[in-house]
Design a protein around this motif. Sequence first.
Motif, PDB file in Angstrom:
ATOM      1  N   ARG A 140      -3.513  -3.503   2.965  1.00 49.90           N
ATOM      2  CA  ARG A 140      -2.709  -3.024   4.091  1.00 49.90           C
ATOM      3  C   ARG A 140      -1.367  -3.714   4.107  1.00 49.90           C
ATOM      4  O   ARG A 140      -1.125  -4.671   3.355  1.00 49.90           O
ATOM      5  N   PRO A 183       0.836  -1.199   0.000  1.00 48.48           N
ATOM      6  CA  PRO A 183       0.000   0.000   0.000  1.00 48.48           C
ATOM      7  C   PRO A 183       0.873   1.253   0.000  1.00 48.48           C
ATOM      8  O   PRO A 183       1.987   1.233   0.553  1.00 48.48           O
ATOM      9  N   PRO A 184       0.407   2.335  -0.592  1.00 47.65           N
ATOM     10  CA  PRO A 184       1.190   3.575  -0.573  1.00 47.65           C
ATOM     11  C   PRO A 184       1.000   4.313   0.751  1.00 47.65           C
ATOM     12  O   PRO A 184      -0.009   5.000   0.955  1.00 47.65           O
ATOM     13  N   ASN A 185       1.933   4.172   1.663  1.00 45.45           N
ATOM     14  CA  ASN A 185       1.854   4.899   2.930  1.00 45.45           C
ATOM     15  C   ASN A 185       3.253   5.087   3.518  1.00 45.45           C
ATOM     16  O   ASN A 185       4.244   4.618   2.957  1.00 45.45           O
ATOM     17  N   VAL A 186       3.342   5.720   4.656  1.00 45.53           N
ATOM     18  CA  VAL A 186       4.643   6.086   5.215  1.00 45.53           C
ATOM     19  C   VAL A 186       5.418   4.861   5.713  1.00 45.53           C
ATOM     20  O   VAL A 186       6.651   4.864   5.708  1.00 45.53           O
ATOM     21  N   HIS A 196       2.323  -0.606  -6.128  1.00 49.81           N
ATOM     22  CA  HIS A 196       1.344  -0.241  -5.104  1.00 49.81           C
ATOM     23  C   HIS A 196      -0.022  -0.818  -5.453  1.00 49.81           C
ATOM     24  O   HIS A 196      -0.383  -0.937  -6.630  1.00 49.81           O
ATOM     25  N   THR A 221       5.314   1.847   4.300  1.00 47.91           N
ATOM     26  CA  THR A 221       5.900   1.317   3.072  1.00 47.91           C
ATOM     27  C   THR A 221       7.137   2.118   2.678  1.00 47.91           C
ATOM     28  O   THR A 221       8.173   1.540   2.307  1.00 47.91           O
ATOM     29  N   ASN A 222       7.046   3.441   2.773  1.00 55.67           N
ATOM     30  CA  ASN A 222       8.202   4.273   2.427  1.00 55.67           C
ATOM     31  C   ASN A 222       9.398   3.965   3.311  1.00 55.67           C
ATOM     32  O   ASN A 222      10.541   3.953   2.851  1.00 55.67           O
TER      33      ASN A 222
END
Length: 343
Positions: free
Chosen positions: A86, A58-61, A82, A63-64
């Motif tokens: 979750r 998922p694209p979230n912090v 992406h 993942t970053n």
Amino acid sequence: MSGYVATFGEIMLRLTPPGFERLLQSPVLQATFGGGEANVAVSLAQLGQKSRFITVLPPNVITNAFLGELRRFGVDDSQIVHGPGRLGIYFVETGANQRPSKVLYDRENSALALAKCGAIDWTAAFKDADWFHITGITPAISASAAELALESVQAAKKLGLQVSCDLNFRQNLWKWGKMAGEVMPELMKHTDVCIANEEDCQKCINVHVDIDVESGSLERAKYKELCERVVATYPGVKMLAVTLRESKSASHNGWSACLFDGKDFLLSRSYEITHIVDRVGGGDSFAAGLIYGLRQLATPAEALEFAVAASALKHSIPGDFNRVSAEEVKALVSGGGSGRVQR
């Protein structure tokens, strides 16, 4: 071989209490990342190989943060895509002596569990790669993940990659309708190098030899028969490595492995690991060591010894990732296992 080793699977946030505490004994959990195929990619990068990790996140912090961690280890993350869902979580309670380690999964409806066939462009994902590694954990996650896993090995073989598969039976994951023995045989048809233990062979690919997996001791004479049966049942498999763990307690294991290439049966040196720090990821470090050895060393026997030594060292390192170099592994293989301070 000089191309990339590509791996495909699920990464999770790993939450662990400090030291050897029980879960929430104190209100602290240490956050790292872990997952079988990512562990292999990181270990290979540490050993000096070009590695790439493929997954759906998922694209979230969080993942970053994981992508930053991969880059820090030198793993190529360019083919991570992406998708909805979750990031999975798993909790690890590290055992000691007679108290076993425990793993609790919280990964339902993860991005990879929801991903469908076609989510990944395999031609792009395998660009400049000559080896592909997957495990039996991915098809255990969901029906669609199992379809995606099969799609991955089919694409890898079509593009001419060597395929390795660590069977990695996880009883607590096979909940979506089919059992491992109904799914994994199809993946084995596309596998060149198989990695397993005796329970994996029984539960995943329906090959049975009378070996007591709970006894804590190993009947080595029966492992040659097991290897021969697997290769006879799945003739596409060119090589089978079987890890041999003697669990005397959570803190003390005997560790070795055998390798069969359809002709020669090899048995490695055995290590007595008497103060285990963290055994999670030990099998993944063996897989990475074997892949490295088969690509870089002169003989299968050398590859086997390298893999067992790499995994033995992982038992001294907390977290999923094996943070050792090829030089450190070779030093252990050559007899440098005294643990003396290096000044």
